[in-house]
Design an enzyme around this catalytic site. Sequence first.
Site, PDB file in Angstrom:
ATOM      1  N   CYS A  12      -2.070   9.133   2.524  1.00 40.54           N
ATOM      2  CA  CYS A  12      -1.832   8.536   1.202  1.00 40.54           C
ATOM      3  C   CYS A  12      -2.982   8.828   0.247  1.00 40.54           C
ATOM      4  O   CYS A  12      -2.790   8.913  -0.953  1.00 40.54           O
ATOM      5  CB  CYS A  12      -1.629   7.035   1.346  1.00 40.54           C
ATOM      6  SG  CYS A  12      -3.004   6.236   2.179  1.00 40.54           S
ATOM      7  N   GLU A  57       0.887  -1.171   0.000  1.00 48.84           N
ATOM      8  CA  GLU A  57       0.000   0.000   0.000  1.00 48.84           C
ATOM      9  C   GLU A  57       0.919   1.213   0.000  1.00 48.84           C
ATOM     10  O   GLU A  57       1.580   1.488   1.005  1.00 48.84           O
ATOM     11  CB  GLU A  57      -0.899  -0.001   1.249  1.00 48.84           C
ATOM     12  CG  GLU A  57      -1.908  -1.134   1.293  1.00 48.84           C
ATOM     13  CD  GLU A  57      -2.991  -1.031   0.231  1.00 48.84           C
ATOM     14  OE1 GLU A  57      -3.139   0.040  -0.387  1.00 48.84           O
ATOM     15  OE2 GLU A  57      -3.676  -2.041   0.014  1.00 48.84           O
TER      16      GLU A  57
HETATM   17  P1  NAD Z   1       8.542   4.633   4.512  1.00 43.82           P
HETATM   18  O1  NAD Z   1       8.471   3.852   3.260  1.00 43.82           O
HETATM   19  O2  NAD Z   1       9.708   5.492   4.731  1.00 43.82           O
HETATM   20  O3  NAD Z   1       8.474   3.675   5.783  1.00 43.82           O
HETATM   21  C1  NAD Z   1       7.377   2.797   5.996  1.00 43.82           C
HETATM   22  C2  NAD Z   1       7.838   1.657   6.897  1.00 43.82           C
HETATM   23  O4  NAD Z   1       8.819   0.902   6.211  1.00 43.82           O
HETATM   24  C3  NAD Z   1       8.479   2.094   8.221  1.00 43.82           C
HETATM   25  O5  NAD Z   1       8.095   1.196   9.238  1.00 43.82           O
HETATM   26  C4  NAD Z   1       9.968   1.953   7.918  1.00 43.82           C
HETATM   27  O6  NAD Z   1      10.744   1.721   9.076  1.00 43.82           O
HETATM   28  C5  NAD Z   1       9.958   0.727   7.031  1.00 43.82           C
HETATM   29  N1  NAD Z   1      11.124   0.600   6.147  1.00 43.82           N
HETATM   30  C6  NAD Z   1      11.849   1.597   5.579  1.00 43.82           C
HETATM   31  N2  NAD Z   1      12.857   1.054   4.845  1.00 43.82           N
HETATM   32  C7  NAD Z   1      12.750  -0.296   4.945  1.00 43.82           C
HETATM   33  C8  NAD Z   1      13.471  -1.395   4.419  1.00 43.82           C
HETATM   34  N3  NAD Z   1      14.527  -1.200   3.635  1.00 43.82           N
HETATM   35  N4  NAD Z   1      13.067  -2.648   4.724  1.00 43.82           N
HETATM   36  C9  NAD Z   1      11.985  -2.856   5.510  1.00 43.82           C
HETATM   37  N5  NAD Z   1      11.264  -1.857   6.056  1.00 43.82           N
HETATM   38  C10 NAD Z   1      11.632  -0.589   5.762  1.00 43.82           C
HETATM   39  O7  NAD Z   1       7.156   5.448   4.570  1.00 43.82           O
HETATM   40  P2  NAD Z   1       6.703   6.511   5.652  1.00 43.82           P
HETATM   41  O8  NAD Z   1       7.470   7.763   5.380  1.00 43.82           O
HETATM   42  O9  NAD Z   1       6.715   5.925   7.020  1.00 43.82           O
HETATM   43  O10 NAD Z   1       5.157   6.722   5.279  1.00 43.82           O
HETATM   44  C11 NAD Z   1       4.718   7.608   4.335  1.00 43.82           C
HETATM   45  C12 NAD Z   1       4.395   6.900   3.046  1.00 43.82           C
HETATM   46  O11 NAD Z   1       3.437   5.877   3.283  1.00 43.82           O
HETATM   47  C13 NAD Z   1       3.763   7.822   2.025  1.00 43.82           C
HETATM   48  O12 NAD Z   1       4.307   7.572   0.759  1.00 43.82           O
HETATM   49  C14 NAD Z   1       2.291   7.401   2.047  1.00 43.82           C
HETATM   50  O13 NAD Z   1       1.587   7.669   0.865  1.00 43.82           O
HETATM   51  C15 NAD Z   1       2.398   5.953   2.315  1.00 43.82           C
HETATM   52  N6  NAD Z   1       1.136   5.438   2.853  1.00 43.82           N
HETATM   53  C16 NAD Z   1       0.352   4.632   2.061  1.00 43.82           C
HETATM   54  C17 NAD Z   1      -0.870   4.164   2.537  1.00 43.82           C
HETATM   55  C18 NAD Z   1      -1.743   3.272   1.692  1.00 43.82           C
HETATM   56  O14 NAD Z   1      -2.597   2.615   2.262  1.00 43.82           O
HETATM   57  N7  NAD Z   1      -1.567   3.218   0.378  1.00 43.82           N
HETATM   58  C19 NAD Z   1      -1.290   4.499   3.825  1.00 43.82           C
HETATM   59  C20 NAD Z   1      -0.470   5.311   4.603  1.00 43.82           C
HETATM   60  C21 NAD Z   1       0.742   5.775   4.103  1.00 43.82           C
END
Ligand code: NAD
Length: 452
Positions: A263, A229
Site C-alpha cells: 500500500c 487503511e
Molecule cells: P480487499 O479490499 O479485496 O480485501 C481486504 C479484506 O477485506 C479481505 O479479507 C477480504 O476478504 C475482505 N472483504 C472483501 N469484501 C468484503 C466485504 N464486502 N465485507 C467485508 N470484508 C470484505 O483488498 P486486498 O486485495 O486483499 O488487499 C489489497 C489492498 O489493500 C490494496 O488496495 C492495498 O493498498 C490495501 N492495503 C492497505 C494497507 C494500509 O495500511 N493502508 C496495507 C496493506 C494493503
Amino acid sequence: MSNLILRNPATEDVIAELPHATVEEMDAAIAKAAAAGEAWRRVTPVDRTRLLRRFADTVGAHAEELAELETRNMGMPIGSARWCANAVADTLHYFAGAVEKHTGSTIPVAGGVDMTFHEPLGVVGLITPWNFPMLMASWKVGPALAAGNTAILKPAEITPLTSLRLGELALEAGIPEGVLQVVVGPGSSTGWRLVEHPLVRKVAFTGSTAVGKRLMQGCAEQIKRLTLELGGKSANIVFADADLDRAAAAAPGAVFDNSGQDCCSRSRVLVQRSVLDEFLEKFIAASAAWKVGDPMHPDTAMGPLVTANHLAAVRRYSDGLDTVFTGEAPSGPGYWHPIMIAVADDMEPAVCREEIFGPVAMVIPFDDEADAIRICNDSEYGLSGSVWTRDGSRALRVVRAMEAGTISVNSNSSVRYSTPFGGFKQSGLGREHSMHVLDHYTELKNVFIATE
Ligand code: NAD
C-alpha cells in the site's frame, strides 16, 4: 460452499485446502468473543501485559516457521517474510507495554472532580488483506487486545495460513479461549457479517478503497466504529540537489518490494527534469540488479504476484506500456511479472492514478518545487511519500504541503509500530501504530463527581 484451495504462487502447487467458514460459524465466533469479553476486560493490566508478552515471545520462537509459511502461501521473498515475522513479535511487545500507559486524565472543574476512562469497545472485527498477512494482523490484534477487547480476525481468504497459526500461538501462550479467534471465509459473506452483527462494536479494515467505501456505508447503519487503511499511489520526489546515488539505490525497494504489492509503494517517482536522465540511468541500473525468482532463496529480492487473477489485473496496466526498462522474470509455472519502469509526461490517466499493485514504476518529471507538490497532490490517495533533497528548508516546506499521512525524508522507510501510520483522503480513516491507535480501540468516558 466449496473448499478454499490455496496454491504456492511461485509454483502453482496446491499447498492447502480448507473449508470456508459460514455466516452461522461467524455468528458462533462472535457470541464466543462476547462471552469471553467480560473476563478479559477484568484481567489486571499487569497480567494482560504478561500474557501479550508471552504471545509475542511465542511468535518470536516460531518466526522461522511463520516466515516459511508466509512465503509458501503469499510468494513474499523469505528475507522479507523473516523480517515480517520478527516485526509481528515486536509489534505485540510494543502493545503489551502499552497496556498500562494508555491513561485517562483528571480535568479541573468547579464543584467536584472530573476524570476520563478509556473503556474497551467489546468485540472488534479485524479484516486484513493478502499482501502482508501476518504483519497486518499484528497491527490490529496488538492494540485490540491491549485495550481490553476481544477480537475476531478475518484474514484475506487467499492467504490465511499465518493468521491461523497466530491464532494457535495465542492459545499456546495462554491468551484465554475466545479472546482472539481467526475465522476464514469470503469477504462478502463471512467478512460482511462483522459489519452487520450488532455485537461487533468496531471494524478495523485494511484493504482496497472500493471495499472500504462499502464497509463505511454498512457501518453507518449502527454508527459502528470503523478504521480504514486503504490503497495508495504514493510519490517519491527526487529534487536535483539530492544525493542521486542514494535516492536511486533506494528507489527500487520503494516500489518493487513485495512485487509492488504494498500500500505504501512509492509507485510515482517524481524527478526534477534537470536530472531526469542521470537519475533514470542510476534507477535502471539499481533495478536491473534485483534478483527475481524463487522466493525461498535467501538472495531473492522479488518473487511472484499472489494469484493468477492478480497477475491478469496487473497486466491490464502493463501490457503495451512504453517502458524504458523491463526486467527478467521466470516464464512459469508461477505468477511472474517483470519489473517495469516507464516515463509519463504528466499525470496520465490510469497508470499514474490507479493503484496497479504490481512492480511497475511511473517516472514523472517536474520543473520546480511548486510543480512537484502539484503533481504529488493530484491524486485521490494520500498514504505515504518521500522527499529527497539536501536543502533542509525545502524538505520541511514540501513535507508540510504533501497531502499524505506517512512521509520520509532522504529515506523511503516510514512505517514503525511506535509512530502513527495512516492515510489522508481516500487512503483511509484513523491511524494504526503508536499510542494513537489505542484511541481507536476504546471509548472515551467522562465522569464528574460532585464534591460540594
Ligand atoms: P480487499 O479490499 O479485496 O480485501 C481486504 C479484506 O477485506 C479481505 O479479507 C477480504 O476478504 C475482505 N472483504 C472483501 N469484501 C468484503 C466485504 N464486502 N465485507 C467485508 N470484508 C470484505 O483488498 P486486498 O486485495 O486483499 O488487499 C489489497 C489492498 O489493500 C490494496 O488496495 C492495498 O493498498 C490495501 N492495503 C492497505 C494497507 C494500509 O495500511 N493502508 C496495507 C496493506 C494493503
